[in-house]
Motif scaffolding. Sequence first.
Motif, PDB file in Angstrom:
ATOM      1  N   THR A  14       0.371  -1.584  -0.038  1.00 40.66           N
ATOM      2  CA  THR A  14      -0.144   0.248  -0.709  1.00 40.66           C
ATOM      3  C   THR A  14       1.235   1.322  -0.331  1.00 40.66           C
ATOM      4  OG1 THR A  14      -0.339   0.166   2.376  1.00 40.66           O
ATOM      5  CG2 THR A  14      -2.136  -1.208   1.353  1.00 40.66           C
ATOM      6  N   ASN A  72       1.563   3.043   2.412  1.00 42.83           N
ATOM      7  CA  ASN A  72       0.698   3.974   2.746  1.00 42.83           C
ATOM      8  C   ASN A  72       1.395   4.333   4.323  1.00 42.83           C
ATOM      9  OD1 ASN A  72      -1.656   5.307   3.204  1.00 42.83           O
ATOM     10  ND2 ASN A  72      -2.640   4.204   4.348  1.00 42.83           N
ATOM     11  N   PRO A 131       2.816   0.025  -5.806  1.00 41.64           N
ATOM     12  CA  PRO A 131       1.623   0.638  -4.524  1.00 41.64           C
ATOM     13  C   PRO A 131       0.344   0.146  -6.027  1.00 41.64           C
ATOM     14  CG  PRO A 131       2.326   3.144  -5.624  1.00 41.64           C
ATOM     15  CD  PRO A 131       2.897   2.107  -6.470  1.00 41.64           C
ATOM     16  N   ARG A 154      -0.142   7.908  -2.305  1.00 40.63           N
ATOM     17  CA  ARG A 154       0.697   7.030  -2.166  1.00 40.63           C
ATOM     18  C   ARG A 154       1.311   6.707  -3.555  1.00 40.63           C
ATOM     19  NH1 ARG A 154      -1.589   2.439  -1.643  1.00 40.63           N
ATOM     20  NH2 ARG A 154      -3.338   2.811  -3.091  1.00 40.63           N
ATOM     21  N   THR A 191       6.026   7.504  -3.133  1.00 40.69           N
ATOM     22  CA  THR A 191       6.699   6.085  -3.181  1.00 40.69           C
ATOM     23  C   THR A 191       7.415   6.931  -4.178  1.00 40.69           C
ATOM     24  OG1 THR A 191       5.437   4.728  -3.057  1.00 40.69           O
ATOM     25  CG2 THR A 191       6.873   4.265  -4.397  1.00 40.69           C
TER      26      THR A 191
END
Length: 189
Positions: free
Chosen positions: A10, A12, A38, A56, A60
């Motif tokens: 994720t 996250n 992701p 997200r 990343t």
Amino acid sequence: MKKVGILGGTFNPPHVGHLIAANEALHGLDLDEVRFMPNSLPPHKKLAGHVEDEHRLRMTELAIEGNDCFRVETVEIQRAGVSYTIDTMRELIKREPETSFYFIIGADMIEYLPKWRDIDELSRLVTFVGVKRPGYSTETPYPVLLIDTPEIHLSSTVLREKAASNKTLHYLMPETVIRYIKENGLYGA
């Protein structure tokens, strides 16, 4: 044949644990690159504290800046919906038939492998690369290549809680990600 590591999650948010695992796999297995992938909706996680895909994805991208061997793979975000690894790997192999894929997973996911969709086929399509995590077993009936990495007990859940409590995130994730979290008010920061 090109050797590509895939680190799904994720992200996250993304943190140093992800970066260390990817770096150790890259160098330990002599991979050409590692792609951080992701997912849109993980089938195995509740979405507490979940932020939008675009946040997200951007975090990343910021986390891997400066490493020419790290890339972002957007196939699951673009597809949207629940992200099953088997569907993703079928798509990537079709797109890149001359590539060997190494799917990097933490020990928490090693334990969970028997529950993955079409795991028998998936274990033929990819080489699973396992990263040890404190408190988890690496026992599984499926073939997993274990790599040595520094064991860091760090999770995105803990980082979200720290952000919400306005506690320091320094050294736990790249500064660019910390700034992005604050600037966008993510996780209650």
